[in-house]
Design a protein around this motif. Structure first.
Motif, PDB file in Angstrom:
ATOM      1  N   ARG A 167       5.388   3.676  -1.895  1.00  0.00           N
ATOM      2  CA  ARG A 167       4.602   2.507  -1.481  1.00  0.00           C
ATOM      3  C   ARG A 167       3.441   2.963  -0.617  1.00  0.00           C
ATOM      4  O   ARG A 167       3.544   3.958   0.095  1.00  0.00           O
ATOM      5  N   VAL A 168       2.372   2.164  -0.683  1.00  0.00           N
ATOM      6  CA  VAL A 168       1.248   2.475   0.191  1.00  0.00           C
ATOM      7  C   VAL A 168       1.552   1.940   1.588  1.00  0.00           C
ATOM      8  O   VAL A 168       1.925   0.780   1.754  1.00  0.00           O
ATOM      9  N   THR A 170       0.025   1.247   5.346  1.00  0.00           N
ATOM     10  CA  THR A 170      -1.252   1.175   6.057  1.00  0.00           C
ATOM     11  C   THR A 170      -1.166   1.978   7.353  1.00  0.00           C
ATOM     12  O   THR A 170      -0.087   2.197   7.898  1.00  0.00           O
ATOM     13  N   LYS A 171      -2.350   2.363   7.828  1.00  0.00           N
ATOM     14  CA  LYS A 171      -2.412   3.123   9.078  1.00  0.00           C
ATOM     15  C   LYS A 171      -1.824   2.292  10.219  1.00  0.00           C
ATOM     16  O   LYS A 171      -1.124   2.807  11.085  1.00  0.00           O
ATOM     17  N   GLU A 172      -2.120   0.989  10.198  1.00  0.00           N
ATOM     18  CA  GLU A 172      -1.611   0.130  11.280  1.00  0.00           C
ATOM     19  C   GLU A 172      -0.095   0.124  11.309  1.00  0.00           C
ATOM     20  O   GLU A 172       0.514   0.195  12.380  1.00  0.00           O
ATOM     21  N   SER A 173       0.505   0.030  10.115  1.00  0.00           N
ATOM     22  CA  SER A 173       1.962  -0.060  10.114  1.00  0.00           C
ATOM     23  C   SER A 173       2.571   1.256  10.605  1.00  0.00           C
ATOM     24  O   SER A 173       3.552   1.243  11.343  1.00  0.00           O
ATOM     25  N   PHE A 189      -7.613   5.986  14.975  1.00  0.00           N
ATOM     26  CA  PHE A 189      -6.430   6.398  14.208  1.00  0.00           C
ATOM     27  C   PHE A 189      -6.299   7.910  14.102  1.00  0.00           C
ATOM     28  O   PHE A 189      -5.438   8.409  13.402  1.00  0.00           O
ATOM     29  N   TYR A 216      -7.487   6.281   0.020  1.00  0.00           N
ATOM     30  CA  TYR A 216      -8.748   6.129   0.727  1.00  0.00           C
ATOM     31  C   TYR A 216      -8.891   4.752   1.391  1.00  0.00           C
ATOM     32  O   TYR A 216      -8.715   3.718   0.768  1.00  0.00           O
ATOM     33  N   GLY A 217      -9.209   4.774   2.655  1.00  0.00           N
ATOM     34  CA  GLY A 217      -9.503   3.543   3.382  1.00  0.00           C
ATOM     35  C   GLY A 217      -8.298   2.730   3.782  1.00  0.00           C
ATOM     36  O   GLY A 217      -8.410   1.789   4.555  1.00  0.00           O
ATOM     37  N   VAL A 218      -7.116   3.048   3.232  1.00  0.00           N
ATOM     38  CA  VAL A 218      -5.952   2.197   3.510  1.00  0.00           C
ATOM     39  C   VAL A 218      -4.892   2.933   4.312  1.00  0.00           C
ATOM     40  O   VAL A 218      -4.534   2.514   5.407  1.00  0.00           O
ATOM     41  N   LYS A 221       0.732   7.387   1.021  1.00  0.00           N
ATOM     42  CA  LYS A 221       1.800   7.062   0.097  1.00  0.00           C
ATOM     43  C   LYS A 221       2.662   8.309  -0.055  1.00  0.00           C
ATOM     44  O   LYS A 221       2.140   9.420  -0.196  1.00  0.00           O
TER      45      LYS A 221
END
Lengths: 225, 417
Positions: A167-168, A170-173, A189, A216-218, A221
């Motif tokens: 799964r992808v 996110t950096k925040e998670s 980040f 990229y950008g997200v 994975k």
């Protein structure tokens, strides 16, 4: 694995259900207290996710009922109430975890897996992915049987990545998982990259293929392809 | 000075004034009465003396009264009759005695005489003294006993009032208490207690309402945010999405995250301002908190190559443990966030004072303005701008002060308690 989701917000419930179905979990949904009680008394679940504010009852009552009926079931409270008293009351009633809304589904997934691991196998279940083996009890990680030494954050990161494999993320998670409330510092980040870089290097040094893909950008994975 | 003490003081002053004035008045009136009496006697004597002098040729002269004296001085002209008080020397006893004299003029066989009738006042004055002192003593005794009775009574009667005061002093809104009082027989106090009970009932109710409102508001905002975030997270898994779509989604997710953090920070601020965190009675030891936070933040510190030096004593202000954590966290993250590459942080904890100094860029304007909500240096647009406002509020509600000073490249945040 069988989950029960007690949550009145349909849109959120659908997202959670979809997320866990991809994980090959059976995730049933109870939109209100009445349905939840019916399901609890008829079926057995590995883990139950309870929202505290329900249209026709109090989620805490559901927790109490669950503890009485099947004490083996893992319970995670998901609530928008984040005051200390609510957390204490919830945890005192015997819930295993307390997650405040909004949360990342990947975080919920990691917590559900941790709870099931603790409940069903007393934490002894090995976590495995490709060449990587993790002993949650010992907090040890091995690649092809060779142990590697990880820092606390790197270990947490690896377990999190494996829990949400394919799964992808996110950096925040990732930041929130690793730093919790301190993730307020997420205006930068860079520190996630540092941990990712170090973890990847330690794994690959022992001959592990590069499972970690940068999206990229997200975010990232973790997958075998 | 408490109420009873004040009443007591006024009473003492009033009693002393009454006592002095009363004694004086009594003394004067007794003296006046005695003088009148003596004057009458003197006048009676005068009539006898005049009569005797007029008939001196026919009657034998005899002494008028013991202790009195009669003097005759021949004078050329008669004067007016006067009555005076005078001290006269008694050669035998070698001391002065008070006398009252009546001086008048009488013609005897063609010659004018000044007649001085003197009357010893000694015994009368002693009597007067005795009477005045006895009465004064009785009055003083009465006043003192009244005072004591009064203060005893006041203390007894005001006891319910002090009980109420004590209960109010211990009243804590956060405990959702309603104050209940035992019955008193004084109508005013019963009324006061009833009013207070109603008042605290209303207070507890509105406090509960407010608390519920903030929590419900949080619930209402957090739930849609949870939906947004969960939907985005689901969509991100879709492998058919193009790169630009993914970037857009990521930006939406970032904004939603930010909104959620903002909401949580504002809620926390409101909760602190509503004093929902009970302060402890013991000082929180900040040293372990600082060490723990530094450990949590070590990635950031290392990544920016910041040198941290600490000088800590195991002390801290009296405050809620959770608030102490937030305070330390905000001060430290602030010192890291606004630091420069290869910068320094110095933390000093001494009794009554915590100072966090960091190197940073000089700022324009008053550094204290950074305590305002949403005030921030524009270069860090991603920060919420609530960190220092939170720290300031925490200090304010707990009675500590937080000051911000900038000296050259050093930024200095000091908490004093």
């Amino acid at each position: 694995m069988k989950l029960l989701l007690i949550e009145d917000e349909k849109a959120l419930a659908t997202s959670i259900q979809n997320y866990f179905q991809r994980e090959n979990f059976v995730c049933e949904w109870a939109p209100d207290y009445g349905t939840a009680m019916e399901k609890i008394h008829v079926y057995e679940y590995d883990c139950v996710l309870v929202d505290l504010m329900l249209p026709d009852g109090d989620g805490l009552q559901a927790v109490r009922e669950l503890k009485r009926k099947s004490p083996e079931t893992g319970i995670i409270i998901i609530s928008a109430k984040n005051s200390l008293d609510d957390r204490i009351v919830g945890l005192n009633l015997g819930s295993d975890d307390y997650l405040t809304k909004p949360f990342h589904l990947s975080e919920l997934n990691a917590r559900v897996q941790a709870v099931i691991r603790r409940r069903n196998f007393q934490g002894n279940q090995q976590i495995g992915f490709g060449k990587i083996h993790i002993d949650p009890q010992e907090h040890s990680v091995a690649v092809d049987g060779y142990e590697i030494i990880l820092t606390r954050k790197e270990y947490d990161l690896l377990v999190y990545l494996i829990a949400n494999k394919n799964r992808v993320l996110t950096k925040e998670s990732i930041a929130e998982h690793l730093w919790g409330d301190d993730a307020d510092l997420m205006d930068n980040f860079d520190f996630i990259y540092t941990h990712i870089k170090n973890l990847r290097k330690k794994l690959m040094d022992k001959g592990c293929p590069d499972y970690l893909k940068s999206i990229y950008g997200v975010g990232y994975k973790f997958s075998e392809q | 000075m408490n109420l009873l003490e004040r009443i007591f003081r006024y009473q003492i002053v009033a009693s002393l004034v009454i006592l002095l004035l009363g004694a004086g008045l009594f003394f004067l009136s007794v003296r006046y009465l005695i003088d009148e009496e003596v004057n009458k006697e003197l006048l009676r004597s005068k009539v006898k003396v005049s009569w005797q002098l007029r008939h001196i040729d026919t009657l034998p002269v005899y002494i008028l009264q013991l202790g009195d004296s009669l003097q005759l001085q021949p004078v050329r002209y008669p004067g007016k009759m006067i009555a005076v008080e005078r001290r006269m020397y008694n050669a035998n006893e070698r001391q002065y005695h008070p006398y009252r004299q009546l001086i008048f003029y009488e013609q005897v066989e063609g010659q004018w005489y000044r007649v001085i009738l003197s009357k010893l006042l000694d015994q009368r004055q002693q009597l007067m003294k005795a009477v005045v002192m006895t009465v004064t003593f009785i009055v003083a005794l009465l006043l003192v006993s009244m005072l004591m009775l009064n203060s005893w009574l006041s203390e007894r009667l005001w006891r319910p009032f002090y009980r109420t005061l004590n209960a109010l002093d211990k009243y804590q809104l956060e405990k959702h208490e309603v104050l209940e009082f035992s019955r008193t027989r004084t109508t005013e106090f019963t009324q006061l207690n009833q009013t207070l009970t109603q008042f605290t009932e209303r207070l507890a109710a509105s406090y509960q309402n407010l608390k519920e409102f903030t929590e419900n508001a949080s619930h209402e905002i957090q739930t849609p945010l949870a939906v947004i975030l969960s939907k985005i997270e689901g969509m991100i898994q879709d492998e058919t999405l193009s790169e630009s779509q993914l970037v857009s989604l990521s930006e939406v997710s970032e904004a939603a995250n930010r909104l959620s953090r903002l909401n949580q920070a504002l809620l926390l601020l409101t909760k602190i301002e509503n004093r929902q965190f009970l302060a402890g009675t013991e000082p929180v030891n900040l040293t372990p908190i600082i060490h723990r936070k530094l450990r949590d933040l070590e990635d950031l510190i290392e990544q920016r190559n910041i040198t941290v030096s600490t000088k800590l004593e195991p002390v801290g202000p009296v405050m809620h443990q959770a608030l102490a954590e937030i305070l330390v966290n905000n001060l430290l993250t602030n010192a890291i966030r606004y630091n420069v590459e290869d910068g320094k942080i110095e933390i000093q904890l001494t009794p009554g004072k915590l100072t966090v100094c960091n190197t940073g860029r000089p700022i324009q304007g008053d550094p204290e303005l950074l305590f305002e909500r949403f005030r921030k240096e524009s270069t860090h647009s991603a920060s919420l701008g609530l960190g220092l406002a939170l720290a300031k509020t925490i200090c304010q509600v707990n009675g500590q002060t937080l000051t911000y000073r900038v000296q050259d490249e050093w930024h200095m945040l000091t908490v004093t308690w």
